[in-house]
Design a protein around this motif. Structure first.
Motif, PDB file in Angstrom:
ATOM      1  N   VAL A 156      -2.554 -16.220  20.800  1.00  0.00           N
ATOM      2  CA  VAL A 156      -3.537 -16.592  19.479  1.00  0.00           C
ATOM      3  C   VAL A 156      -4.831 -16.081  19.744  1.00  0.00           C
TER       4      VAL A 156
ATOM      5  N   MET B 209      -1.056 -16.588  10.817  1.00  0.00           N
ATOM      6  CA  MET B 209      -1.965 -16.496  11.823  1.00  0.00           C
ATOM      7  C   MET B 209      -2.876 -15.107  11.310  1.00  0.00           C
TER       8      MET B 209
ATOM      9  N   VAL C 160      -6.030 -23.176  16.082  1.00  0.00           N
ATOM     10  CA  VAL C 160      -4.714 -23.119  15.610  1.00  0.00           C
ATOM     11  C   VAL C 160      -3.918 -24.546  15.498  1.00  0.00           C
TER      12      VAL C 160
END
Length: 499
Positions: free
Chosen positions: A23, A224, A29
């Motif tokens: 990430v 994302m 997240v």
């Protein structure tokens, strides 16, 4: 966001590969899912990965004490007592604040002092932040779970501000990469994942469902920002090391490679297929009858001619003579010259060509006569051969049984190692059994379809190589090859292709 932005590993090789290394650093997240899907396990694995790299980690629990977490994580190889891991717990409980107001107050599940002796703080984002400030800066934070903020969910604006303030605090003030967990509730639930989906930088969804009566866990990266991530649904197992995401490959490894490719001249499609169409074996192109295949066929045919192949064409109705002539002209090729030079042979099962033209043949009377004709045509050239076969026309002309015999003969007797055999079929126009037969006989299956909104897609449904299961957009462009297929994610490091 540039793809080169630093990444923070989550701790599973496949999951990190899906994200190009992990990430984005210093981002928040969301990990969401129902009870028992593995949210806390993935969160603790994220922290353990940091601990193994000598990073400072913070675990904030709104549901469990440290002892309860020790019990929950006892089956795993997690070091809950690591000296670089700080564990704190918070929850809302009825009480009286210093102002004398009776309301929900901020308390620690471990009965730690929150703000000071004799002082009960209101359960608000401001005081949660003030309490957590003593444990930062750090490298990684887990907030497990945001459902523990449900006490303030009756006020949508207040809840939104609290969530945003916590994310800013973790990522900006704490200088950390944060994982927040949330129960997956209804879409109208403020305390579920709905609001956090918008405020978080990324979303990882966990789920459980039955596969032939057995319950399996699944993981999908649904968002994302700035990351060309793998969108496919993956399986997730719970192991002593934490979560294991798979499959590592959806196609066979290079050590078992027994095939070669024919590039088709469309870079995105070649990348999707791991190098192009499989040589020396059958390829099936399925379509829904709505997708525009003309441009795709024009590229396939023109590239075959440019790479010195001889093409044997059993045309579909969309590849009638005038259409093929026009399509080839767009690539600077003349149909009459290709026919005259024995570069193209046409076996017209549907009556869409002028059969008085040299190298254009009418429909044989049986499947056996068809295979004899194809064999004779193949013997007229020393070039590699590219067969494009309208499988539906063969089935309709000769019936299921003879169509099967033709298909067996093509691959067993006609196609050599450097040849390409492409069957084209709309499953809706043939019976289920013959449609299933063509899919089963093919080494590689491409599924092309048109959505209601006019968007066209191609899915690599079956293949010994490439991004099996990936769906890419098909679009038309002004310059050759006039058609573009969207690249699959992470084409620079393709773990699913055989080089």
């Amino acid at each position: 966001m540039p793809q080169s932005e630093p990444r923070v590993a989550l701790g599973d090789p496949v999951l990190d590969e899906m994200l190009g290394g992990g990430v984005p650093e210093s981002r928040a997240v969301l990990v969401t899912g129902g009870p028992g899907t593995g949210k806390s396990t993935l969160a603790m694995q994220f922290l353990q990965t940091g601990l193994d790299a000598d990073e400072d980690c913070l675990y904030v629990s709104t549901e469990q004490t440290l002892e309860e977490c020790r019990d929950a994580f006892a089956p795993f190889d997690f070091d809950v007592d690591h000296d670089r891991l700080t564990f704190v717990s918070i929850h809302a409980t009825p009480g009286r604040t210093v102002e004398g107001e009776e309301e929900l107050t901020l308390q620690s599940l471990d009965e730690q002092e929150v703000l000071g002796p004799g002082f009960d703080a209101p359960f608000t984002g401001e005081y949660i932040r003030q309490y957590l400030e003593r444990y930062v800066p750090c490298d990684r934070v887990v907030f497990d779970s945001t459902s523990g903020l449900s006490a303030i969910s009756s006020d949508e604006n207040r809840y939104r501000r609290t969530v945003l303030d916590l994310i800013r605090f973790f990522c900006d003030d704490a200088e950390a990469t944060a994982l927040l967990t949330a129960e997956a509730h209804g879409s109208d639930s403020l305390t579920g994942s709905d609001l956090l989906r918008f405020t978080s930088h990324g979303v990882v969804e966990l789920s459980r469902r039955s596969v032939r009566s057995d319950t399996h866990r699944f993981l999908e990266v649904t968002k994302m920002r700035g990351v060309d991530h793998d969108h496919r649904t993956m399986e997730m197992e719970i192991t002593p090391e934490g979560v294991r995401v798979g499959p590592f490959r959806r196609s066979q490894p290079p050590a078992l490679k027994d095939h070669r490719h024919t590039p088709v001249g469309i870079p995105g499609l070649d990348a999707l297929c791991g190098g192009g169409l499989v040589r020396g074996a059958g390829v099936l192109l399925q379509h829904d009858g709505r997708a525009n295949l003309g441009a795709l066929f024009s590229v396939l045919l023109s590239h075959a001619f440019e790479t010195d192949h001889t093409v044997t064409l059993l045309p579909t109705i969309s590849l009638r003579q005038s259409r093929v002539e026009s399509l080839l002209e767009g690539h600077g090729l003349a149909l009459d010259e290709l026919l005259a030079e024995d570069r193209l042979f046409v076996i017209d099962l549907i009556g869409a060509w002028d059969q008085s033209v040299p190298n254009v043949y009418g429909s044989p009377d049986s499947g056996a006569e068809l295979t004899d004709l194809i064999s004779d045509l193949d013997n007229r050239t020393d070039r590699d051969r590219f067969h494009v076969v309208n499988a539906d026309a063969v089935t309709h002309a000769f019936g299921d049984d003879e169509a099967r015999q033709v298909r067996y003969f093509e691959e067993a007797q006609l196609v050599e190692d450097d040849d390409t055999l492409l069957h084209v079929s709309n499953p809706d126009t043939v019976g289920d059994r013959i449609g299933a037969f063509y899919r089963d006989a093919a080494d590689q299956v491409l599924d092309v379809r048109m959505e209601d909104g006019g968007l066209q897609y191609v899915t690599l449904a079956k293949s010994p190589c490439g991004f099996v299961g990936t769906t890419s957009l098909v679009e038309y462009v002004e310059e050759p090859p006039y058609i573009r297929v969207q690249y699959p994610p992470q084409t620079r490091e393709n773990p699913y292709a055989c080089e």
